[in-house]
Design a protein around this motif. Structure first.
Motif: not given
Lengths: 276, 259
Positions: B66-69, B71-85
Motif C-alpha cells: 500500500g505504501d509503495i503504491e 509513493l510510486r503514484m506520487a512519483a509518477i504524478e510529479l514526473a508526468s505533470t512536470e514533463g507535460f507542463t
C-alpha cells in the motif's frame, strides 16, 4: 516545482483518475469548455475570425499497415504562415494522430493524449487498449466542443493505430468536432481538401488497378501524393507538393513493427517517377 | 509523550526498529549501469517490485504494498505533470527525490501520531554515458544515499537495496570489487545476479562479516534460480527513443544467463 505538487493525498486511488483529470486537479489544464445551449454560434458574416479546418489529411490501409499523409501548409485567413507544418503526429510507438483544424488546440490535444497513454501504462502497469485510446481522444474533443461553439479551436483528427489484440491489426478512425468516432475499413480523409481526396480514394478502391489494401508501399505513396496534389489543385489551404521549394507531404506508416516516417528522398523519388 | 524531547526520541527509535523489522525480509534489488543502459534485477515474483516512473527513470521498492503504491503514484504524478507542463528533459530524478519525496517521507516518519511509510526505494536515471547514471536509495525516513563521489568513496555505477543494513553493505562491497562500469550486458547481468545472491544469503545469516566463498555463492545462486522467478528491467541508453524503460521477461533473462 510548486509546493502543491508535493502533497500526497491520503484518500488517493490510482485507478480512478485519468491524466486530463490529474492535470485539472493540479490546475495545469483548463476545465472542459461548457456548451451553453442558449448561445448560438455567431453568424458567419459577424465573425471576425473564421474557424477553419484548412488542410488535407488522409489515411488508408495498404499491404504494409496504415499510411497516414498530410500536406505541410499552415494558413491564417488568406495568408500562408508556414510551409513545413507537421500535422501527422506520433502519439506512442503504434499510434498516430493526424490533425486538421486549429494547430494550438490540436497540438495541445496531441500532447495530452501522448501523456495520457504513458501515464496509464505507468500507473496501471498495463498498456491502454485500442478502444480506450480511441475513447480518450473522443473525450478530449468533447471537452473542447464548447470552444468550437464559440468559433475557436475546432479540431477534426484522424487516428491510426495497431491493435495487437485483434485479428484486424491496423485500425483507422476519423472523428467529428464533437468527438464522435467512426472506424473505417479502408480509408479516411479530413480537412478542407478532403472531398477531392475522398473521391479519389473511393475511385481507386473500387475501380483502380488494385484495392487499396493490396497496394505495395510505393504504390500507396503514389496514390497519397496524387490525392494530395489533386486536393491542392483547387483548395488554396492545401499545400500539396511544392515543386519549386521541394517540400513534400509528410507520410508515416503504422505497422506491427511500429511507426516509420518515410524519408523525404524516398517520397521525392516516387514523386518524380509516378506523379510529376 | 511528544512534549518531552526524550520521549519523542524514544518514540522515533521504536518506530525505526519497527519499520526495520518489517523491511528485514524484503528481497534485495541490485541496479547496475552497463554499456547500453541500467539493469534492475531481483528474484521472487510474489509481487512486482520494479516499476517505470518516467521516460528515463525507474524504481525498485520493498515494503508494504500500500505504501509503495502511494509513493510510486506520487512519483509518477510529479514526473508526468512536470514533463507535460515543461518538457521530458526537465524531469529529473534529483529534484524528484530531494525536493518532493524526501520531505514527505521525513514528515510522515517524524509525526509519531501518524503512520510512517513502510517502504525503501531504489531509483535510477539513465544518463547519456555510464558516468552520468544517477542512483538514489530513498529510505522510509527521507534519508537519501547516492552513487556520487563522497568523502570516503569514489563514484559508483551501481546501487543496491536490501532488507537489512548488513546485507546492503555486503552487496555494495561485492559490486565495488566485481562491477566494471561500461561492462557489456551479459557481464552486468551476471554480477547483478551474484550481488543479489550475496544480499539474499546475508538476510538468512545476519552474522556474516565478509563476502561468502565463491563456491558457496554459486551454489546459492543456482539453488535460488531453480526455485524463484527473475524480475528484471532495463533503462536503455539509446537516445533514439524517448521511452527507455523495458521489463525483461524471466525467459529472456535466463537465455542471457546461459550464454
Amino acid at each position: 516545482m510548486e509546493p502543491s505538487l508535493v502533497a500526497l493525498e491520503q484518500s488517493f486511488s490510482g485507478a480512478s483518475e485519468d491524466f486530463p483529470a490529474l492535470l485539472r486537479r493540479k490546475g495545469l489544464l483548463s476545465p472542459a469548455a461548457t456548451v451553453n445551449p442558449t448561445a448560438r454560434a455567431p453568424d458567419s458574416r459577424e465573425r471576425s475570425w473564421k474557424p477553419t479546418e484548412a488542410t488535407t489529411i488522409l489515411a488508408f490501409k495498404f499491404s504494409g499497415g496504415v499510411l497516414v499523409a498530410g500536406d505541410r501548409r499552415a494558413i491564417s485567413g488568406n495568408t500562408v504562415v508556414y510551409d513545413r507544418a507537421d500535422k501527422v503526429l506520433e502519439i506512442d510507438r503504434h499510434s498516430i494522430m493526424a490533425i486538421a483544424g486549429v494547430p494550438a488546440t490540436a497540438w495541445e490535444m496531441a500532447r495530452v493524449l501522448e501523456h495520457s497513454f504513458q501515464y496509464f501504462r505507468r500507473t496501471q502497469l498495463q498498456e491502454m487498449s485500442v478502444d480506450g485510446k480511441v475513447r480518450a481522444l473522443s473525450k478530449l474533443l468533447r471537452d473542447n466542443f464548447g470552444f468550437v461553439m464559440q468559433g475557436v479551436g475546432m479540431v477534426v483528427p484522424i487516428f491510426a493505430t495497431y491493435d495487437f489484440n485483434s485479428k484486424s491489426g491496423p485500425r483507422l478512425y476519423f472523428y467529428d468536432a464533437m468527438g464522435a468516432q467512426f472506424e473505417v475499413a479502408d480509408y479516411a480523409a479530413t480537412g478542407s481538401g478532403s472531398p477531392a481526396v475522398r473521391g479519389i480514394l473511393y475511385y481507386e478502391n473500387n475501380w483502380g488497378a488494385k484495392r487499396l489494401q493490396k497496394l505495395s508501399e510505393d504504390e500507396a505513396v503514389t496514390i497519397a501524393l496524387r490525392a494530395l496534389d489533386t486536393a491542392a489543385e483547387s483548395d488554396t489551404a492545401t499545400g500539396g507538393v511544392d515543386r519549386s521549394g521541394k517540400i513534400y507531404p509528410l507520410i508515416k506508416v503504422v505497422s506491427r513493427k511500429g511507426i516509420t516516417t518515410l524519408p523525404e528522398r524516398k517520397i521525392a523519388a516516387v514523386f518524380k517517377q509516378t506523379v510529376a | 509523550m511528544i512534549e518531552e524531547p526524550y520521549r519523542w526520541v524514544e518514540a522515533i527509535a521504536n518506530r525505526r526498529e519497527y519499520i526495520e523489522t518489517q523491511l528485514a525480509s524484503g528481497s534485495p534489488i541490485a541496479a547496475v549501469g552497463y554499456r547500453e543502459g541500467v539493469l534492475f534485477l531481483t528474484l521472487g515474483q510474489a509481487r512486482q517490485k520494479l516499476f517505470e516512473v518516467y521516460d528515463r527513470i525507474a524504481m525498485g521498492a520493498i515494503g508494504h504494498p500500500g505504501d509503495i503504491e502511494r509513493l510510486r503514484m506520487a512519483a509518477i504524478e510529479l514526473a508526468s505533470t512536470e514533463g507535460f507542463t515543461r518538457s521530458a528533459g526537465d524531469v529529473s530524478l534529483r529534484r524528484l527525490a530531494h525536493y518532493s519525496l524526501s520531505p514527505v517521507l521525513k514528515n510522515a516518519f517524524e509525526q509519531v501520531y501518524g503512520a510512517p511509510f513502510l517502504a525503501r526505494m531504489l531509483f535510477a536515471e539513465v544518463g547519456a554515458k555510464p558516468e552520468e547514471d544517477l542512483f538514489l536509495r530513498v529510505e522510509y525516513d527521507g534519508a537519501i544515499a547516492t552513487n556520487g563521489a563522497t568523502f570516503a568513496q569514489a563514484r559508483q555505477d551501481f546501487a543496491v537495496l536490501s532488507g537489512t543494513g548488513k546485507s546492503t553493505e555486503l552487496m555494495e562491497s561485492f559490486l565495488k570489487i566485481e562491477h566494471e562500469p561500461g561492462a557489456p550486458f551479459e557481464a552486468a547481468l551476471k554480477v547483478a545476479l551474484d550481488a543479489w545472491s550475496i544480499g539474499h544469503m546475508t538476510l538468512k545469516n545476519n552474522d556474516a562479516k565478509e563476502l561468502p566463498e565463491r563456491a558457496a555463492l554459486t551454489k546459492h545462486r543456482v539453488e535460488q534460480l531453480a526455485v524463484a522467478g527473475i524480475e528484471a528491467a532495463i533503462l536503455e541508453r539509446d537516445a533514439s527513443t524517448a521511452i527507455r524503460y523495458r521489463a525483461l521477461s524471466d525467459e529472456e533473462v535466463r537465455a542471457s544467463i546461459q550464454q
